[in-house]
Motif scaffolding. Structure first.
Motif, PDB file in Angstrom:
ATOM      1  N   ASP A   1      20.419   7.916 -10.238  1.00 48.11           N
ATOM      2  CA  ASP A   1      19.543   7.105  -9.398  1.00 48.11           C
ATOM      3  C   ASP A   1      20.001   5.656  -9.393  1.00 48.11           C
ATOM      4  OD1 ASP A   1      18.714   6.883 -12.190  1.00 48.11           O
ATOM      5  OD2 ASP A   1      17.037   5.689 -11.448  1.00 48.11           O
ATOM      6  N   LEU A   2      19.558   4.921  -8.388  1.00 49.24           N
ATOM      7  CA  LEU A   2      19.768   3.488  -8.297  1.00 49.24           C
ATOM      8  C   LEU A   2      18.387   2.907  -8.049  1.00 49.24           C
ATOM      9  CD1 LEU A   2      22.095   1.448  -8.353  1.00 49.24           C
ATOM     10  CD2 LEU A   2      22.166   1.568  -5.873  1.00 49.24           C
ATOM     11  N   SER A   3      17.811   2.240  -9.062  1.00 45.93           N
ATOM     12  CA  SER A   3      16.392   1.913  -9.020  1.00 45.93           C
ATOM     13  C   SER A   3      16.103   0.510  -9.513  1.00 45.93           C
ATOM     14  CB  SER A   3      15.595   2.906  -9.896  1.00 45.93           C
ATOM     15  OG  SER A   3      15.827   4.237  -9.503  1.00 45.93           O
ATOM     16  N   PHE A   4      15.113  -0.112  -8.907  1.00 41.99           N
ATOM     17  CA  PHE A   4      14.604  -1.419  -9.305  1.00 41.99           C
ATOM     18  C   PHE A   4      13.307  -1.204 -10.061  1.00 41.99           C
ATOM     19  CE2 PHE A   4      12.528  -5.586  -7.832  1.00 41.99           C
ATOM     20  CZ  PHE A   4      13.272  -6.371  -8.693  1.00 41.99           C
TER      21      PHE A   4
ATOM     22  N   ALA B   1      11.997  -8.312 -14.436  1.00 41.68           N
ATOM     23  CA  ALA B   1      12.816  -7.426 -13.615  1.00 41.68           C
ATOM     24  C   ALA B   1      13.958  -6.807 -14.394  1.00 41.68           C
ATOM     25  CB  ALA B   1      13.378  -8.207 -12.424  1.00 41.68           C
ATOM     26  N   THR B   2      14.280  -5.580 -14.010  1.00 39.50           N
ATOM     27  CA  THR B   2      15.451  -4.879 -14.518  1.00 39.50           C
ATOM     28  C   THR B   2      15.802  -3.798 -13.519  1.00 39.50           C
ATOM     29  OG1 THR B   2      16.432  -3.795 -16.444  1.00 39.50           O
ATOM     30  CG2 THR B   2      14.150  -3.217 -15.925  1.00 39.50           C
ATOM     31  N   ALA B   3      16.760  -2.950 -13.863  1.00 41.62           N
ATOM     32  CA  ALA B   3      17.183  -1.918 -12.914  1.00 41.62           C
ATOM     33  C   ALA B   3      17.957  -0.827 -13.617  1.00 41.62           C
ATOM     34  CB  ALA B   3      18.051  -2.540 -11.813  1.00 41.62           C
ATOM     35  N   HIS B   4      17.959   0.346 -13.012  1.00 40.02           N
ATOM     36  CA  HIS B   4      18.977   1.362 -13.275  1.00 40.02           C
ATOM     37  C   HIS B   4      20.108   1.032 -12.323  1.00 40.02           C
ATOM     38  CE1 HIS B   4      15.911   4.518 -14.946  1.00 40.02           C
ATOM     39  NE2 HIS B   4      16.139   3.517 -15.771  1.00 40.02           N
ATOM     40  N   GLY B   5      21.132   0.405 -12.823  1.00 37.94           N
ATOM     41  CA  GLY B   5      22.177  -0.182 -12.000  1.00 37.94           C
ATOM     42  C   GLY B   5      22.110  -1.685 -12.130  1.00 37.94           C
ATOM     43  N   LEU B   6      22.429  -2.407 -11.072  1.00 39.71           N
ATOM     44  CA  LEU B   6      22.356  -3.864 -11.045  1.00 39.71           C
ATOM     45  C   LEU B   6      21.398  -4.294  -9.949  1.00 39.71           C
ATOM     46  CD1 LEU B   6      26.185  -4.671 -11.287  1.00 39.71           C
ATOM     47  CD2 LEU B   6      24.547  -4.446 -13.168  1.00 39.71           C
ATOM     48  N   TYR B   7      20.856  -5.508 -10.086  1.00 41.48           N
ATOM     49  CA  TYR B   7      19.901  -5.987  -9.089  1.00 41.48           C
ATOM     50  C   TYR B   7      20.092  -7.477  -8.851  1.00 41.48           C
ATOM     51  CZ  TYR B   7      17.275  -8.373 -12.759  1.00 41.48           C
ATOM     52  OH  TYR B   7      16.923  -9.220 -13.775  1.00 41.48           O
ATOM     53  N   GLU B   8      19.678  -7.907  -7.676  1.00 40.08           N
ATOM     54  CA  GLU B   8      19.409  -9.303  -7.374  1.00 40.08           C
ATOM     55  C   GLU B   8      18.092  -9.334  -6.612  1.00 40.08           C
ATOM     56  OE1 GLU B   8      22.468 -11.480  -5.401  1.00 40.08           O
ATOM     57  OE2 GLU B   8      23.889 -11.308  -7.077  1.00 40.08           O
ATOM     58  N   ALA B   9      17.138 -10.056  -7.140  1.00 38.61           N
ATOM     59  CA  ALA B   9      15.796 -10.084  -6.551  1.00 38.61           C
ATOM     60  C   ALA B   9      15.664 -11.227  -5.559  1.00 38.61           C
ATOM     61  CB  ALA B   9      14.742 -10.218  -7.653  1.00 38.61           C
ATOM     62  N   GLU B  10      14.791 -11.033  -4.575  1.00 45.98           N
ATOM     63  CA  GLU B  10      14.457 -12.071  -3.609  1.00 45.98           C
ATOM     64  C   GLU B  10      12.948 -12.123  -3.444  1.00 45.98           C
ATOM     65  OE1 GLU B  10      16.563 -12.004   0.077  1.00 45.98           O
ATOM     66  OE2 GLU B  10      18.537 -11.878  -0.885  1.00 45.98           O
ATOM     67  N   LEU B  11      12.454 -13.314  -3.152  1.00 47.85           N
ATOM     68  CA  LEU B  11      11.026 -13.522  -2.940  1.00 47.85           C
ATOM     69  C   LEU B  11      10.868 -14.468  -1.760  1.00 47.85           C
ATOM     70  CD1 LEU B  11       8.102 -13.077  -3.833  1.00 47.85           C
ATOM     71  CD2 LEU B  11       8.397 -14.880  -5.544  1.00 47.85           C
TER      72      LEU B  11
ATOM     73  N   VAL C   1       7.346   1.145 -12.425  1.00 47.70           N
ATOM     74  CA  VAL C   1       8.197   2.320 -12.558  1.00 47.70           C
ATOM     75  C   VAL C   1       9.440   2.097 -11.703  1.00 47.70           C
ATOM     76  CG1 VAL C   1       6.336   3.934 -13.066  1.00 47.70           C
ATOM     77  CG2 VAL C   1       6.945   3.457 -10.677  1.00 47.70           C
ATOM     78  N   PRO C   2      10.544   2.795 -11.996  1.00 46.26           N
ATOM     79  CA  PRO C   2      11.761   2.597 -11.197  1.00 46.26           C
ATOM     80  C   PRO C   2      11.592   3.130  -9.778  1.00 46.26           C
ATOM     81  CG  PRO C   2      12.227   3.664 -13.315  1.00 46.26           C
ATOM     82  CD  PRO C   2      10.754   3.712 -13.117  1.00 46.26           C
ATOM     83  N   VAL C   3      12.070   2.357  -8.796  1.00 49.21           N
ATOM     84  CA  VAL C   3      11.999   2.799  -7.403  1.00 49.21           C
ATOM     85  C   VAL C   3      13.343   2.532  -6.731  1.00 49.21           C
ATOM     86  CG1 VAL C   3       9.522   2.354  -7.285  1.00 49.21           C
ATOM     87  CG2 VAL C   3      11.112   0.598  -6.496  1.00 49.21           C
ATOM     88  N   GLY C   4      13.712   3.418  -5.803  1.00 51.65           N
ATOM     89  CA  GLY C   4      14.978   3.244  -5.098  1.00 51.65           C
ATOM     90  C   GLY C   4      15.023   4.082  -3.845  1.00 51.65           C
TER      91      GLY C   4
END
Length: 868
Positions: free
Chosen positions: A225-228, A150-160, A113-116
């Motif tokens: 919202d801004l969500s990952f 991965a996706t987003a409401h907005g833009l994202y860059e993921a890190e692991l 679910v989207p989280v931010g």
């Protein structure tokens, strides 16, 4: 003879990881010498843990052939390879395998679910601070595969575990978010480790909630919202699968990004960084629980084309000081992207980068940007070893960057490579090249390439720098043939066309730009417009013609048909579309700066001409699909509109009611002028061009057509004169002014060095660069004679004093090329065709020569009719 098939391509994907098609089509090219023809093929599908399955098909097809096996299921991985049977009784060796993997194909596959973050004090502000989000998890076994969706409401860059995931940017891009949110799949197997792990993401506003549109624009267009939204799926050696999905267990904190937006740039405070935040063991006790949102998983879809990536870096070509004492970086090329800096200085000092396309009176000139701030700011943390920074969630169209606040010697930093421009666009594969003996024409072509690169930033846009950057449908309608030669746009534009249909109104109206501004935030109502709405009919046909993709025809047929049905209702019984709002021949150079629709050609002549042409295209689309009743209906409609057009707009002597170049170009190229009057109309077009001193007198509608109309009318010399003219307005005028991209207006920069006074003035638009398609097909002489270049027409038309020209194109069947050169009193033509294709060489004054695969050389007299 050895014949070798390539590893199969899956749909239009270069890297088929996480694809969204359950029955993907396959294509391959064939390498080898001599005559050989495929008569059948075997496809081997190898699923893990199962014996290979071989499917044998008797067929000469090798482009986008049907999937032969069982449909793919979500997450399924398999290898696919092909071998071919020839007409000489031989069977090739197996090709190299292609590894493909399905994405999440069903809504039920998603648990995320989207989280931010939860600190957006003022949702209407453009200064909202983005979030970081993170989650720790434990790996208690041997992971053999790990995938992050991965996706987003907005833009994202993921890190692991402290490392960036992927090399894409501005993801997930801009789609019709309520109905279609793109997600990406990443293979992160090598980033996962035994024991403690951390996954997290940077977030940015992007198109989803950031400021969008001119006249001040709007915010929160799709949500505030801004969500990952992501799930990490771990497959263990013992067969277990564990999922780490975005949920209420994630935590959030304010980002070091103070604010970010497409138009206005990004401000970053390195003092607010939290080192190690995406690594295990980080103390997130000061972080807060995330805010959990809602997303319908049925709207999550895998991409059909590649993402945006950095494709090139450029160092400054010069670092001038302006008359006011400002320091400016001149990158020598108008580009789209961002500036990366490596800098050492005291904590709290700020380096500001302000970008623009042009200088005026030696100073950075930002008026053409309108309300776009186009400024990035980096506040240093004060690290003794220096700091490196590049904005994450913005992009600029610029050649120049004004630098203020640089701590130290800027010239030394530039010399050391500490300041570079990074070029960003959708990472399309280059497929087409052109050169000729005229350096100015070569620079024009290079400018067209650069403008295309700058205007395929996830969607086909109109400009990349001012407060606009939307997917104007008319621009890509006219530029589609050029785009599909230069780059493989098949997957990108097929996906965008689906969004065109999603935005199409129930009555058939196609919006002026896609995606549109949502319903509550429109400047004007969505209404039908010729040339722009006709993208629904023209672009699917272009993709079929250039890629042989009947699938896009099937997908878009109803959209195309509904558009033409709408025009038929609007036109009424007389079949003339002669009322309502129209942009007409937009940006005719005779139009006033503030009224670019006030062209020399009647806008309703333009509208009716496109009505006829679109009806004709729908008939052709129906023919491709074998829908005979609809083919006959729309062909008859096209004939009726053709007759109405001729009666209303063509005079008895072959002249037109609008005695303007665009009117004749439309009538001739769309075959709307009675056959007995075509010669007279063609002569009149040539007369008009010469009367204008071979200067351009066409706008968005006429410019892509006028060169071909002249050529077809026997006015080849005039077409070359039009191409090679250097005075304003002309294609080469901007080149002589130092342009490195195609301008929006023919005179975006006036001869006195000042910028056009119009409030709509861009130095990076590709629409007027549609002439490149004529350069490819006529000057060089390379064009498809059958869908996908299965049959190639080599028809060079030398002229204009050129002594040589060449073009090559990576078609779906392999590379095709032509080069001609003058040698004494002869023209020597060399061609090349891949196996699986045939061709015809048509030399001026000669009979067509049939060609088979391989290299060929032919000679003809340079005194032959037609300019050779």
């Amino acid at each position: 003879m050895t014949v070798t098939p390539s590893a199969p391509q899956v749909e239009h994907h270069r890297h088929p990881l996480g694809i969204g098609e359950s029955r993907p089509r396959l294509s391959w090219t064939v390498a080898g010498d001599g005559p050989w023809r495929q008569t059948g093929y075997d496809v081997e599908l190898t699923r893990p843990g199962s014996a290979p399955q071989v499917h044998t098909v008797a067929s000469v097809e090798q482009v986008l052939v049907p999937w032969p096996g069982e449909p793919l299921t979500s997450r399924e991985r398999l290898g696919v390879r092909v071998r071919l049977h020839g007409d000489d009784g031989t069977t090739t060796a197996w090709s190299a395998p292609t590894r493909l993997e399905a994405g999440l194909l069903e809504p039920g596959d998603w648990s995320a679910v989207p989280v931010g973050g939860a600190w957006d004090e003022d949702p209407e502000s453009d200064d909202r601070r983005p979030s970081l989000v993170r989650r720790e998890f434990t790996v208690d076994g041997t992971v053999v595969a790990a995938r992050l969706y991965a996706t987003a409401h907005g833009l994202y860059e993921a890190e692991l575990n402290g490392r960036r995931v992927g090399d894409d940017t501005l993801s997930p891009g801009w789609t019709v978010y309520p109905q279609h949110l793109r997600y990406y799949t990443y293979d992160v197997t090598d980033l996962v480790r035994p024991g403690a792990n951390t996954v997290g993401a940077w977030l940015g506003d992007g198109w989803y909630r950031g400021r969008l549109g001119w006249n001040g624009g709007f915010r929160n267009l799709y949500g505030s919202d801004l969500s990952f939204l992501a799930q990490l799926e771990l497959t263990f050696a013992d067969g277990r699968v564990e999922t780490v999905a975005t949920d209420e267990a994630w935590r959030a904190a304010p980002s070091p990004i103070i604010r970010t937006g497409n138009y206005d740039g990004e401000d970053y405070d390195a003092r607010a960084e939290q080192p190690g935040w995406s690594s295990p063991g980080f103390d997130d006790g000061a972080w807060t629980p995330v805010t959990v949102g809602v997303r319908d998983p049925a709207t999550l879809r895998a991409p059909t084309g590649p993402p945006v990536r950095c494709t090139q870096e450029l160092r400054p070509a010069a670092v001038p000081t302006t008359p006011s004492g400002k320091r400016v970086l001149d990158f020598g090329q108008n580009l789209v992207g961002r500036v990366r800096v490596r800098v050492t200085g005291p904590a709290g000092s700020t380096v500001t980068l302000r970008t623009a396309e042009v200088l005026q009176d030696g100073e950075l000139y930002t008026r053409p940007l309108r309300d776009a701030r186009s400024t990035d700011g980096y506040t240093l943390a004060g690290r003794p070893g220096g700091e490196e920074w590049e904005p994450r969630f913005t992009f600029h169209g610029f050649r120049y960057a004004e630098v203020t606040g640089w701590p130290g010697d800027l010239d030394a930093a530039v010399a050391a490579g500490d300041v570079v421009a990074r070029v960003y666009h959708t990472d399309l594969e280059r497929t087409g090249w052109f050169e000729c003996s005229d350096p100015l024409v070569n620079r024009l072509h290079e400018n067209i390439v650069w403008s295309m690169r700058g205007n395929v930033v996830d969607i086909p846009t109109d400009c990349p720098q001012r407060d606009e950057r939307v997917g104007w449908t008319g621009d890509i309608q006219v530029f589609g043939p050029t785009a599909s030669f230069l780059y493989d746009v098949s997957g990108m534009l097929a996906g965008w066309l689906r969004d065109v249909e999603r935005e199409q109104l129930p009555d058939g109206t196609v919006p002026w730009y896609v995606p549109v501004i949502p319903a509550t935030h429109r400047w004007t109502p969505i209404r039908p417009g010729a040339a722009w709405g006709d993208v629904a009919t023209f672009l699917p046909w272009t993709l079929y013609e250039r890629y042989g993709d009947a699938g896009v025809v099937a997908d878009q047929f109803e959209s195309a048909r509904r558009w033409v049905d709408l025009i038929e209702r609007l036109a009424g019984p007389d079949h003339l579309w002669d009322d309502g709002f129209q942009l007409g021949d937009w940006l005719d150079p005779a139009a006033p700066p503030q009224d670019p629709a006030d062209a020399r050609t009647d806008r309703y002549l333009v509208a009716t001409a496109y009505f006829a042409a679109s009806a004709r295209r729908v008939a052709r689309l129906a023919e491709v699909l074998g829908r005979e009743d609809e083919r006959a209906h729309y062909a008859a409609l096209a004939d009726a509109v053709r007759s109405a057009f001729a009666a209303a707009y063509v005079l008895p002597d072959g002249r037109m009611t609008s005695d303007a170049q665009t009117a004749y170009a439309l009538g001739l190229r769309f075959d709307l002028i009675p056959s007995e009057l075509r010669a007279a109309a063609g002569r009149r077009l040539g007369e008009l061009v010469r009367a204008d001193g071979n200067r351009i007198a066409t706008g968005f509608v006429g410019t892509p057509l006028v060169s071909d109309a002249l050529t077809d009318a026997g006015e080849l010399d005039t077409a070359y004169d039009l191409l090679l003219e250097r005075e304003c307005p002309s294609w080469l005028y901007p080149v002589t002014q130092g342009a490195t991209t195609v301008w929006e207006r023919w005179d975006s920069l006036l001869p006195d060095g000042s910028v056009n006074p119009g409030t709509m003035t861009s130095f990076n638009h590709y629409a007027l660069g549609a002439v490149a398609d004529w350069l490819h097909r006529v000057v060089a002489g390379l064009a498809p004679a059958a869908p996908g270049y299965r049959r190639v027409r080599f028809r060079p038309r030398p002229g204009g004093g050129l002594t040589w020209a060449r073009a090559r194109h990576r078609s779906p069947y392999g590379e095709v090329s032509i080069e001609w050169r003058r040698s004494g009193n002869e023209v020597v033509v060399e061609t090349e065709l891949p196996l699986g294709t045939t061709g015809v060489l048509e030399l001026p004054g000669g009979v067509g020569v049939e060609l088979v695969a391989g290299r060929h050389e032919h000679r003809s007299s340079s005194a032959a009719p037609g300019g050779a």
